[in-house]
Write a protein that holds these residues in place. Structure first.
Motif, mmCIF file in Angstrom:
data_model
loop_
_atom_site.group_PDB
_atom_site.id
_atom_site.type_symbol
_atom_site.label_atom_id
_atom_site.label_comp_id
_atom_site.label_asym_id
_atom_site.label_seq_id
_atom_site.Cartn_x
_atom_site.Cartn_y
_atom_site.Cartn_z
ATOM 1 N N TYR A 332 41.841 38.213 40.307
ATOM 2 C CA TYR A 332 43.016 37.431 39.880
ATOM 3 C C TYR A 332 42.718 36.775 38.535
ATOM 4 O O TYR A 332 41.978 35.786 38.485
ATOM 5 C CB TYR A 332 43.349 36.371 40.935
ATOM 6 N N PRO A 333 43.266 37.306 37.434
ATOM 7 C CA PRO A 333 42.868 36.819 36.106
ATOM 8 C C PRO A 333 43.275 35.376 35.809
ATOM 9 O O PRO A 333 42.767 34.795 34.848
ATOM 10 C CB PRO A 333 43.558 37.802 35.145
ATOM 11 N N ASN A 334 44.155 34.788 36.620
ATOM 12 C CA ASN A 334 44.499 33.380 36.372
ATOM 13 C C ASN A 334 43.737 32.436 37.325
ATOM 14 O O ASN A 334 44.122 31.302 37.516
ATOM 15 C CB ASN A 334 46.018 33.147 36.476
ATOM 16 N N VAL A 335 42.643 32.951 37.891
ATOM 17 C CA VAL A 335 41.792 32.121 38.752
ATOM 18 C C VAL A 335 40.394 32.056 38.131
ATOM 19 O O VAL A 335 39.873 33.062 37.636
ATOM 20 C CB VAL A 335 41.723 32.685 40.191
ATOM 21 N N TRP A 336 39.787 30.853 38.172
ATOM 22 C CA TRP A 336 38.510 30.582 37.508
ATOM 23 C C TRP A 336 37.630 29.774 38.456
ATOM 24 O O TRP A 336 38.136 29.090 39.336
ATOM 25 C CB TRP A 336 38.754 29.771 36.222
ATOM 26 N N SER A 337 36.335 29.837 38.217
ATOM 27 C CA SER A 337 35.465 28.983 39.038
ATOM 28 C C SER A 337 34.218 28.589 38.261
ATOM 29 O O SER A 337 33.749 29.316 37.373
ATOM 30 C CB SER A 337 35.069 29.704 40.337
ATOM 31 N N ALA A 338 33.716 27.399 38.597
ATOM 32 C CA ALA A 338 32.453 26.903 38.031
ATOM 33 C C ALA A 338 31.792 26.056 39.107
ATOM 34 O O ALA A 338 32.428 25.662 40.086
ATOM 35 C CB ALA A 338 32.734 26.067 36.780
ATOM 36 N N GLY A 339 30.528 25.787 38.913
ATOM 37 C CA GLY A 339 29.812 24.903 39.834
ATOM 38 C C GLY A 339 29.366 25.603 41.110
ATOM 39 O O GLY A 339 29.332 26.840 41.193
ATOM 40 N N ASP A 340 29.079 24.779 42.115
ATOM 41 C CA ASP A 340 28.410 25.276 43.323
ATOM 42 C C ASP A 340 29.227 26.284 44.124
ATOM 43 O O ASP A 340 28.661 27.104 44.849
ATOM 44 C CB ASP A 340 28.056 24.095 44.250
ATOM 45 N N ALA A 341 30.564 26.232 44.041
ATOM 46 C CA ALA A 341 31.402 27.135 44.848
ATOM 47 C C ALA A 341 31.500 28.528 44.233
ATOM 48 O O ALA A 341 31.954 29.467 44.887
ATOM 49 C CB ALA A 341 32.804 26.558 45.005
#
Ligand code: UQ1
Length: 451
Positions: A332-341
């Motif tokens: 999903y190109p409009n979803v991002w993540s950073a950090g522990d998850a």
């Protein structure tokens, strides 16, 4: 309260298969079907921890978002500076000084939903909260952190809850100060410091607390590095891993320290149960080993939260499945993540977030403007490893366990050597810069202050 539906928010809504021009029309709809009206946001950030707060405020500071265009979702009352809990365990800080009410930290232009996430519907650009509210987004950042689950070790929740037990952990706010009380109370017998198998946040912390405790006991004449067998205290490091530390360069120093200080190394020993004064360890071959203790520092196993793990956003291990260099979701190109998850294959630390957040923010904006995203995150992370009171080994590395040392380049020093200057960075500078600048989106880690 419904925010004003901006043009982009309306686009998000229509992308979700609805033709909404006026969000209030949904109220009428809701009176027919028993569903809560959706709230429309340009960006929804799930998580008000280190990654969520840093990303939200950096987004806001780009000047591209106005009042209530970014929403943060987090049920927590408090925002914690978790890297400081080791300092609490070592008697160097008060835990109350390392937390702030989340509401106070969230900038006035951001909308805070003090709720848990129920589910993600990425095909519909929608997050449903546990109270039934639905948030429709144009861009989604998933950064709720990792679940530190004390029940993963049998007997641990009960042992932690008993104020008289010699069992503690610095990985929980409730017990990080118990660790310091237990260290001070301990005068003789066997001390075990455990490190679990599997991914944990701050992989250096299980031994940082051991280095501090052994230094404390040595200063109190209860432990003698030079002659541990004649000391009233003996110390074991029981780790689920085959080595002291995953990066070979720093492992060499730490393994040497362990031997110099007469600490027993029980490798591939994964603490699975606490039974009275007996610790039970599992080995990779499936055997069970036991060891009696008089002091135990335990570290729970950790893993993704169920609402992430069971969602369409997760990889096989349950983490948010993002590209390791762009931080953009693989599907999903409009979803991002950073950090522990996130699925980023690096060590989970606040230092890592200093490098991840600017890449996420820049790529989200590029993507919103129809530009290509850039593969800019190299896996940078850091572990300021307290090796005694007054000294820190500043491990800094990137993907592949390759050292990437800030001060090595600047001053020609080898950061594998524990130093006093790094100790003051860890004890005083990082907590200060975190609380005053990083959570406000103004700190870029090794790159210094932002703008
Ligand atoms: C850092 O920026 C930071 O955030 C405040 C830490 O705190 C958790 C760190 O441990 C580290 C190592 C950094 C990186 C910054 C420099 C200057 C090396």
């Amino acid at each position: 309260m419904l925010p004003r539906a901006s043009a982009t928010c309306r686009r998000a809504a229509s992308a979700a298969g609805r033709s909404i021009t006026n969000p209030h029309s949904l109220r009428t709809h809701a009176s027919v079907a028993p569903v809560a009206p959706p709230y429309l946001y340009k960006v929804v950030v799930v998580g008000g921890g280190t990654a969520g707060m840093t990303v939200s405020h950096q987004l806001l500071r780009t000047g591209k978002f106005t009042q209530d265009e970014i929403a943060i979702v987090d049920p927590a009352e408090w925002h914690h500076y978790q890297p400081g809990w080791t300092l609490v365990g070592g008697g160097l800080k008060k835990k109350e000084d390392l937390r702030q009410p989340l509401r106070k930290l969230v900038g006035p232009k951001l909308r805070l939903f003090h709720e848990q996430v129920g589910s993600f519907s990425p095909e519909e650009n929608q997050v449903t909260l546990s109270n039934g509210d639905r948030l429709i987004y144009e861009q989604l950042v998933v950064a709720p952190g990792i679940n530190v689950d004390t029940s993963t070790i049998k007997g641990l929740p009960e042992a932690l809850a008993d104020p008289k037990s010699p069992v503690s952990t610095i990985f929980k706010y409730e017990t990080c100060d118990k660790a310091w009380r237990n260290i001070q109370d301990f005068k003789k017998g066997t001390a075990i410091f455990a490190h679990p198998a599997g991914a944990i946040k701050c992989a250096g912390a299980p031994q940082k607390i051991m280095w501090l405790a052994s230094d404390h006991w040595q200063r109190a004449d209860l432990y003698n590095y030079k002659d541990p067998s004649s000391s009233p205290i003996n110390i074991s490091f029981a780790t689920g891993l085959p080595v002291m530390f995953g990066v070979p360069k720093y492992n060499a120093t730490l393994e040497e320290l362990r031997k110099e200080r007469g600490i027993e190394g029980l490798f591939q020993h994964d603490l699975v149960e606490i039974n009275g004064d007996t610790a039970v360890f599992a080995t990779p071959s499936g055997e069970r080993h036991t060891k009696k203790f008089d002091f135990l520092h335990a570290v729970p196993k950790m893993g993704p939260y169920t609402f992430v793990k069971n969602s369409a956003l997760a990889d096989a291990a349950g983490y948010v499945d993002v590209d390791q260099a762009t931080l953009q979701h693989k599907k999903y190109p409009n979803v991002w993540s950073a950090g522990d998850a996130s699925s980023l294959p690096t060590s989970k630390t606040a230092a890592a977030v200093t490098a991840q957040a600017p890449v996420l923010v820049s790529n989200m904006l590029r993507s919103m403007e129809g530009k290509e995203v850039e593969a800019d995150y190299d896996g940078y992370t850091s572990c300021p490893l307290l090796t005694e009171y007054g000294k820190v080994l500043l491990a800094e590395f990137k993907y592949g366990g390759q050292p990437k040392e800030t001060f090595g380049k600047m001053f020609g020093v080898d950061q594998a050597t524990p130093r006093k200057a790094f100790y003051y960075l860890k004890k005083d500078f990082f907590p200060w810069v975190y609380q005053n600048h990083m959570v406000k989106g103004r700190w870029g880690g090794p790159k210094g202050f932002i703008r």
